[in-house]
Design a protein around this motif. Structure first.
Motif, PDB file in Angstrom:
ATOM      1  N   GLU A   2      46.558  44.155  39.744  1.00  8.92           N
ATOM      2  CA  GLU A   2      46.254  45.591  39.352  1.00  8.92           C
ATOM      3  C   GLU A   2      45.184  46.169  39.996  1.00  8.92           C
ATOM      4  OE1 GLU A   2      45.946  44.810  34.962  1.00  8.92           O
ATOM      5  OE2 GLU A   2      47.762  43.413  35.149  1.00  8.92           O
ATOM      6  N   LYS A   3      44.944  47.306  40.130  1.00  3.59           N
ATOM      7  CA  LYS A   3      43.845  48.183  40.759  1.00  3.59           C
ATOM      8  C   LYS A   3      43.319  48.853  39.552  1.00  3.59           C
ATOM      9  CE  LYS A   3      44.383  46.190  44.871  1.00  3.59           C
ATOM     10  NZ  LYS A   3      43.620  45.311  45.607  1.00  3.59           N
ATOM     11  N   PHE A   4      42.188  49.238  39.578  1.00  3.63           N
ATOM     12  CA  PHE A   4      41.640  49.901  38.636  1.00  3.63           C
ATOM     13  C   PHE A   4      40.620  51.107  39.223  1.00  3.63           C
ATOM     14  CE2 PHE A   4      43.037  46.677  36.194  1.00  3.63           C
ATOM     15  CZ  PHE A   4      43.851  47.220  35.145  1.00  3.63           C
ATOM     16  N   ALA A   5      40.932  51.735  40.514  1.00  6.29           N
ATOM     17  CA  ALA A   5      40.002  52.843  40.963  1.00  6.29           C
ATOM     18  C   ALA A   5      40.069  53.980  39.909  1.00  6.29           C
ATOM     19  CB  ALA A   5      40.498  53.064  42.423  1.00  6.29           C
ATOM     20  N   LEU A 316      40.669  38.552  43.767  1.00  4.99           N
ATOM     21  CA  LEU A 316      39.443  38.957  43.686  1.00  4.99           C
ATOM     22  C   LEU A 316      38.704  38.469  44.907  1.00  4.99           C
ATOM     23  CD1 LEU A 316      38.423  40.154  40.037  1.00  4.99           C
ATOM     24  CD2 LEU A 316      38.560  41.617  42.285  1.00  4.99           C
ATOM     25  N   LYS A 317      38.634  37.296  45.237  1.00  2.00           N
ATOM     26  CA  LYS A 317      38.046  36.453  46.122  1.00  2.00           C
ATOM     27  C   LYS A 317      38.207  37.001  47.672  1.00  2.00           C
ATOM     28  CE  LYS A 317      38.622  32.018  43.826  1.00  2.00           C
ATOM     29  NZ  LYS A 317      39.162  30.712  43.814  1.00  2.00           N
ATOM     30  N   SER A 318      39.228  37.878  47.819  1.00  2.00           N
ATOM     31  CA  SER A 318      39.376  38.575  49.163  1.00  2.00           C
ATOM     32  C   SER A 318      38.774  40.085  49.053  1.00  2.00           C
ATOM     33  CB  SER A 318      40.779  38.705  49.458  1.00  2.00           C
ATOM     34  OG  SER A 318      41.608  39.366  48.719  1.00  2.00           O
ATOM     35  N   THR A 319      38.059  40.343  47.901  1.00  2.00           N
ATOM     36  CA  THR A 319      37.396  41.860  48.072  1.00  2.00           C
ATOM     37  C   THR A 319      36.133  41.827  47.770  1.00  2.00           C
ATOM     38  OG1 THR A 319      37.739  42.017  45.401  1.00  2.00           O
ATOM     39  CG2 THR A 319      39.678  42.331  46.667  1.00  2.00           C
ATOM     40  N   GLY A 334      32.756  45.799  36.583  1.00  3.48           N
ATOM     41  CA  GLY A 334      32.618  46.649  37.796  1.00  3.48           C
ATOM     42  C   GLY A 334      33.990  46.564  38.445  1.00  3.48           C
ATOM     43  N   ALA A 335      34.628  45.396  38.401  1.00  2.64           N
ATOM     44  CA  ALA A 335      36.151  45.207  39.137  1.00  2.64           C
ATOM     45  C   ALA A 335      37.021  46.166  38.009  1.00  2.64           C
ATOM     46  CB  ALA A 335      36.433  43.662  38.948  1.00  2.64           C
ATOM     47  N   TRP A 336      36.940  46.088  37.102  1.00  2.00           N
ATOM     48  CA  TRP A 336      37.867  47.009  35.922  1.00  2.00           C
ATOM     49  C   TRP A 336      37.679  48.411  36.440  1.00  2.00           C
ATOM     50  CZ3 TRP A 336      41.429  46.718  32.359  1.00  2.00           C
ATOM     51  CH2 TRP A 336      41.706  47.976  31.753  1.00  2.00           C
ATOM     52  N   TYR A 337      36.625  48.694  36.852  1.00  5.04           N
ATOM     53  CA  TYR A 337      36.653  50.258  37.461  1.00  5.04           C
ATOM     54  C   TYR A 337      37.172  50.343  38.914  1.00  5.04           C
ATOM     55  CZ  TYR A 337      34.481  54.508  39.545  1.00  5.04           C
ATOM     56  OH  TYR A 337      34.116  55.649  39.700  1.00  5.04           O
ATOM     57  N   HIS A 342      32.200  43.528  43.021  1.00  7.36           N
ATOM     58  CA  HIS A 342      30.555  43.943  43.516  1.00  7.36           C
ATOM     59  C   HIS A 342      30.600  44.812  44.807  1.00  7.36           C
ATOM     60  CE1 HIS A 342      28.181  42.101  40.631  1.00  7.36           C
ATOM     61  NE2 HIS A 342      28.921  40.737  40.748  1.00  7.36           N
ATOM     62  N   SER A 343      31.380  45.912  44.883  1.00  5.16           N
ATOM     63  CA  SER A 343      31.380  46.816  45.785  1.00  5.16           C
ATOM     64  C   SER A 343      30.402  47.787  45.176  1.00  5.16           C
ATOM     65  CB  SER A 343      32.945  47.601  46.014  1.00  5.16           C
ATOM     66  OG  SER A 343      33.140  48.299  44.957  1.00  5.16           O
ATOM     67  N   SER A 344      29.769  48.741  46.251  1.00  8.43           N
ATOM     68  CA  SER A 344      28.989  49.849  45.592  1.00  8.43           C
ATOM     69  C   SER A 344      29.674  50.781  44.638  1.00  8.43           C
ATOM     70  CB  SER A 344      28.759  50.618  46.933  1.00  8.43           C
ATOM     71  OG  SER A 344      29.825  51.407  47.483  1.00  8.43           O
ATOM     72  N   ALA A 345      30.902  50.954  44.684  1.00  8.50           N
ATOM     73  CA  ALA A 345      31.467  51.606  43.348  1.00  8.50           C
ATOM     74  C   ALA A 345      31.475  50.794  42.145  1.00  8.50           C
ATOM     75  CB  ALA A 345      32.927  52.112  43.822  1.00  8.50           C
ATOM     76  N   ALA A 346      31.615  49.699  42.285  1.00  4.15           N
ATOM     77  CA  ALA A 346      31.859  48.484  41.048  1.00  4.15           C
ATOM     78  C   ALA A 346      30.516  48.504  40.439  1.00  4.15           C
ATOM     79  CB  ALA A 346      32.575  47.253  41.315  1.00  4.15           C
ATOM     80  N   ASP A 347      29.410  48.298  41.298  1.00  4.32           N
ATOM     81  CA  ASP A 347      28.007  48.013  40.890  1.00  4.32           C
ATOM     82  C   ASP A 347      27.598  49.360  40.262  1.00  4.32           C
ATOM     83  OD1 ASP A 347      27.986  45.559  41.490  1.00  4.32           O
ATOM     84  OD2 ASP A 347      27.032  45.719  43.363  1.00  4.32           O
ATOM     85  N   SER A 348      27.921  50.435  40.827  1.00  6.20           N
ATOM     86  CA  SER A 348      27.315  51.780  40.466  1.00  6.20           C
ATOM     87  C   SER A 348      27.940  52.184  38.945  1.00  6.20           C
ATOM     88  CB  SER A 348      27.731  53.066  41.221  1.00  6.20           C
ATOM     89  OG  SER A 348      27.476  54.058  40.601  1.00  6.20           O
TER      90      SER A 348
END
Length: 384
Positions: A2-5, A316-319, A334-337, A342-348
């Motif tokens: 599942e992706k939650f962009a 998630l270990k590969s992201t 953050g991963a839900w979003y 912990h990408s920049s988008a997730a942390d924001s």
């Protein structure tokens, strides 16, 4: 997987004049019962039984405590989490309702076993170890949405059931939808479209496709056939309304990917399942439950965060930073979003949720007045 962009969230304040909110009938028939086992059954609006998970014995009209009621249960405690009924007993009941527009979805429940049946057709761990086996054998079968109540009572119930802080879920709901489960135009906002009306963008639906594809057409056509009779709707036929407009002109293969107060994604890209076959309808089994029932949406959200927090989402270990592991609650938020770790988008995003939680935004006068968070359309009237 599942992706939650997510699309960037906007928070538009528009003062509107609304009439009296009319309560819906006490029950509604199943939508398309002969063609889908995933239709939802609407519960009674009147609280009729504590044992059924309905809110009862309400004696308060107070707002929730700023400190909340439920604390985080640490990773590893999954097997001792309380049941639906236990959490129904632990909810702090109150008539306080900042979103009367949620009344139908607050009092609708999936048919017993319907969500489990939908998930069983779409296993997450397909022999490649992307999820811990407990995701399919324990976690998803536990998601049932069998509770009704006010908007806040339902958030409390899900927090209790999945061992999460209720203030955290309140804060995520602010970010995802401004606490609207499925704000939509009551009148049919599509010429010749399905029943119901088009949804109000970012108030319970969102995430548009970048373009129409064969896969998106299959998904949009699938969701156009599912739901309560009052909610079955083909979003591909909607016009662009003056208020709550989609970020695109609806047409074949363009429709919302996410629904509900917590932004649950229904779309599942066949590429995420390769080399295995795509899920039926190119959706992950959450629709129409998480649109038509707020308890179903909150239940699924709690399950996702609990499973992530337990360390069961191996993909998630590969992201992102590639150091996913159990015990990092904020990483899971953050991963839900963003769909990564912990990408920049997730942390924001998680930073925004933290700020919202610290400020208890849901208790502020501007937030509580639902009329400040949507506008009416000159042709289709006011959403509800």
């Amino acid at each position: 997987m599942e992706k939650f962009a997510r699309l960037a969230r906007r928070f538009t304040l528009a003062l509107v004049i609304v009439g009296s909110l009319l309560l819906l009938p006490a029950a509604a028939p199943l939508g398309n019962p002969s063609t889908t086992k995933w239709s939802t059954a609407q519960g009674t609006l009147a609280a009729d039984s504590c044992l059924s998970g309905d809110a009862c014995g309400v004696t308060s009209n107070s707002t929730p405590l700023p400190s909340g009621y439920f604390d985080l249960k640490l990773a590893g405690s999954w097997s001792s989490l309380p049941s639906d009924a236990d959490c129904a007993d632990q909810v702090h009941y109150s008539t306080w309702e900042p979103r009367p527009e949620n009344v139908q979805q607050n009092h609708s429940k999936p048919a017993p076993g319907a969500m489990a049946a939908a998930f069983s057709m779409r296993p997450r761990d397909r022999g490649v170890g992307s999820y811990n086996s407990l995701w399919d054998s324990w976690l998803l079968p536990r998601v049932d949405g069998q509770f009704t109540g006010t908007t806040d009572e339902i958030l409390q119930w899900a927090a209790c059931k999945w061992g999460l802080p209720d203030n955290l879920i309140r804060a995520v709901a602010v970010q995802e939808s401004t606490w609207f489960q499925y704000l939509h135009f009551v009148n049919d906002a599509s010429d010749g479209g399905g029943g119901g009306g088009s949804c109000y963008w970012l108030r319970g639906c969102g995430d548009g496709f970048a373009s129409s594809t064969t896969d998106s057409i299959a998904y949009c056509n699938e969701i156009a056939t599912l739901g309560l009779d009052s909610e079955v709707h083909d979003y591909q036929q909607d016009p662009v309304t003056a208020a709550g407009a989609y970020p695109y002109t609806p047409t074949s293969g363009l429709c919302p990917k996410t629904f509900s107060i917590l932004g649950v994604m229904s779309w599942d890209d066949p590429a995420w399942q390769a080399p295995y076959p795509a899920y039926p309808g190119n959706q992950n089994g959450t629709f129409p439950f998480t649109r038509d029932s707020k308890a179903a949406a909150a239940d699924y959200y709690g399950a996702y965060i609990r499973g992530c927090y337990e360390g069961w989402m191996n993909w998630l270990k590969s992201t992102g930073t590639r150091n996913y592991g159990a015990g990092d609650l904020w990483g899971c938020i953050g991963a839900w979003y963003s769909g990564d770790w912990h990408s920049s988008a997730a942390d924001s995003y998680l930073g925004n949720v933290q700020s919202t939680e610290n400020n208890t935004t849901w208790l502020t006068p501007v937030f509580v007045d639902s009329r400040l968070h949507y506008a009416c359309d000159a042709k289709y009237g006011c959403p509800s």
